[in-house]
Design a protein around this motif. Sequence first.
Motif, mmCIF file in Angstrom:
data_model
loop_
_atom_site.group_PDB
_atom_site.id
_atom_site.type_symbol
_atom_site.label_atom_id
_atom_site.label_comp_id
_atom_site.label_asym_id
_atom_site.label_seq_id
_atom_site.Cartn_x
_atom_site.Cartn_y
_atom_site.Cartn_z
ATOM 1 N N GLU A 7 41.665 49.019 27.943
ATOM 2 C CA GLU A 7 40.628 50.049 28.039
ATOM 3 C C GLU A 7 39.804 49.901 29.312
ATOM 4 N N ALA A 8 40.475 49.495 30.385
ATOM 5 C CA ALA A 8 39.826 49.404 31.690
ATOM 6 C C ALA A 8 39.818 50.786 32.323
ATOM 7 N N GLU A 9 38.894 50.999 33.249
ATOM 8 C CA GLU A 9 38.817 52.287 33.944
ATOM 9 C C GLU A 9 39.737 52.334 35.151
ATOM 10 N N GLY A 10 40.193 51.182 35.598
ATOM 11 C CA GLY A 10 41.071 51.103 36.757
ATOM 12 C C GLY A 10 41.420 49.659 37.028
ATOM 13 N N THR A 11 41.950 49.417 38.218
ATOM 14 C CA THR A 11 42.317 48.059 38.600
ATOM 15 C C THR A 11 41.955 47.813 40.054
ATOM 16 N N PHE A 12 41.827 46.555 40.377
ATOM 17 C CA PHE A 12 41.697 46.093 41.754
ATOM 18 C C PHE A 12 42.976 45.330 42.060
ATOM 19 N N ILE A 13 43.583 45.607 43.206
ATOM 20 C CA ILE A 13 44.791 44.921 43.637
ATOM 21 C C ILE A 13 44.436 44.123 44.885
ATOM 22 N N GLY A 14 44.729 42.820 44.906
ATOM 23 C CA GLY A 14 44.371 41.994 46.055
ATOM 24 C C GLY A 14 45.420 40.956 46.388
ATOM 25 N N ILE A 15 45.546 40.688 47.693
ATOM 26 C CA ILE A 15 46.465 39.659 48.193
ATOM 27 C C ILE A 15 45.729 38.873 49.278
ATOM 28 N N ASN A 16 45.789 37.563 49.209
ATOM 29 C CA ASN A 16 45.321 36.713 50.300
ATOM 30 C C ASN A 16 46.541 36.173 51.029
ATOM 31 N N ASN A 17 46.475 36.128 52.343
ATOM 32 C CA ASN A 17 47.530 35.540 53.156
ATOM 33 C C ASN A 17 46.934 34.398 53.953
ATOM 34 N N ARG A 18 47.195 33.200 53.508
ATOM 35 C CA ARG A 18 46.716 31.939 54.074
ATOM 36 C C ARG A 18 45.212 31.730 53.822
ATOM 37 N N VAL A 19 44.339 32.521 54.443
ATOM 38 C CA VAL A 19 42.897 32.352 54.252
ATOM 39 C C VAL A 19 42.549 32.724 52.811
ATOM 40 N N SER A 20 41.877 31.844 52.123
ATOM 41 C CA SER A 20 41.485 32.010 50.718
ATOM 42 C C SER A 20 42.662 32.034 49.758
ATOM 43 N N GLN A 21 43.834 31.650 50.220
ATOM 44 C CA GLN A 21 45.017 31.588 49.353
ATOM 45 C C GLN A 21 45.062 30.187 48.769
ATOM 46 N N SER A 22 44.610 30.033 47.536
ATOM 47 C CA SER A 22 44.488 28.705 46.945
ATOM 48 C C SER A 22 45.835 28.049 46.678
ATOM 49 N N ILE A 23 46.864 28.831 46.430
ATOM 50 C CA ILE A 23 48.213 28.307 46.242
ATOM 51 C C ILE A 23 49.106 28.997 47.262
ATOM 52 N N PRO A 24 49.794 28.241 48.115
ATOM 53 C CA PRO A 24 50.584 28.847 49.187
ATOM 54 C C PRO A 24 51.912 29.432 48.708
ATOM 55 N N HIS A 25 51.835 30.296 47.715
ATOM 56 C CA HIS A 25 52.968 31.046 47.179
ATOM 57 C C HIS A 25 52.431 32.462 47.019
ATOM 58 N N LEU A 26 53.074 33.430 47.637
ATOM 59 C CA LEU A 26 52.604 34.804 47.579
ATOM 60 C C LEU A 26 52.277 35.202 46.148
ATOM 61 N N HIS A 27 51.085 35.711 45.952
ATOM 62 C CA HIS A 27 50.692 36.215 44.642
ATOM 63 C C HIS A 27 49.745 37.394 44.823
ATOM 64 N N ILE A 28 49.951 38.368 43.975
ATOM 65 C CA ILE A 28 49.157 39.588 44.020
ATOM 66 C C ILE A 28 48.297 39.619 42.767
ATOM 67 N N HIS A 29 47.004 39.786 42.967
ATOM 68 C CA HIS A 29 46.060 39.869 41.856
ATOM 69 C C HIS A 29 45.980 41.317 41.388
ATOM 70 N N VAL A 30 46.141 41.529 40.092
ATOM 71 C CA VAL A 30 45.921 42.839 39.487
ATOM 72 C C VAL A 30 44.801 42.620 38.469
ATOM 73 N N VAL A 31 43.632 43.156 38.793
ATOM 74 C CA VAL A 31 42.415 42.840 38.047
ATOM 75 C C VAL A 31 41.879 44.096 37.363
ATOM 76 N N PRO A 32 41.628 44.026 36.049
ATOM 77 C CA PRO A 32 41.016 45.169 35.369
ATOM 78 C C PRO A 32 39.620 45.439 35.929
ATOM 79 N N ARG A 33 39.286 46.718 36.066
ATOM 80 C CA ARG A 33 37.959 47.095 36.574
ATOM 81 C C ARG A 33 37.300 48.094 35.635
ATOM 82 N N ARG A 34 35.985 47.978 35.565
ATOM 83 C CA ARG A 34 35.143 48.923 34.833
ATOM 84 C C ARG A 34 33.904 49.163 35.669
ATOM 85 N N ARG A 35 33.399 50.363 35.624
ATOM 86 C CA ARG A 35 32.167 50.663 36.361
ATOM 87 C C ARG A 35 31.069 49.696 35.917
ATOM 88 N N GLY A 36 30.334 49.193 36.902
ATOM 89 C CA GLY A 36 29.243 48.282 36.594
ATOM 90 C C GLY A 36 29.682 46.875 36.238
#
Length: 139
Positions: free
Chosen positions: A77-106
Motif C-alpha cells: 500500500e505504498a504510493e510509489g517507490t524510490f529506485i537508487g544505485i550507488n557506484n563505488r561512492v557510498s556503495q557499502s558492498i562492492p556488488h552492484l545492487h539496486i535499491h527499490v524502496v517503498p515511498r509514501r508522502r510525508g
Amino acid sequence: MEGCSFCRIVAGELPAARVYEDEKVMAFLDHRPLFFGHTLVIPRQHVPTLAELSGDLLAPLFGLVQRLARAIPLALEAEGTFIGINNRVSQSIPHLHIHVVPRRRGDGLRGFFWPRRRYPSETAMEETAARLRAALQHV
C-alpha cells in the motif's frame, strides 16, 4: 567473489529474505531498510558497478526492478517507490545492487540523499551537457 556478502547470499552461505530469484538475478529484503519492504536487486554474477554490467544482464536486472516498482505499491500500500544505485561512492558492498524502496508522502525521505543546488548559469548547465554528450561518444 570471495568475501562478497551478496555472492555469499547467492551461494546460500548467508541468510536473506529472498523475494525473487532466477538464473541471472535475485531480489531480497535489505536487512537495514529505509522502510519495510526496501528490496535489493542484484545480478547473481559478481559485478562491482553498473558500468561493468554486461549487456546480457541489463534487461533481466532492470526488468526485475520494474516489476518490483509495480509490486511494492500493490503489496505494501505504498504510493510509489524510490529506485537508487550507488557506484563505488557510498556503495557499502562492492556488488552492484539496486535499491527499490517503498515511498509514501510525508515519509521523511525527501532531500535525504542529495544536497540539491542550481547551476550557476544556463551557460554552465549547457557546458556540462556538452561534456556529457561528448563523453557518450566514447563509451
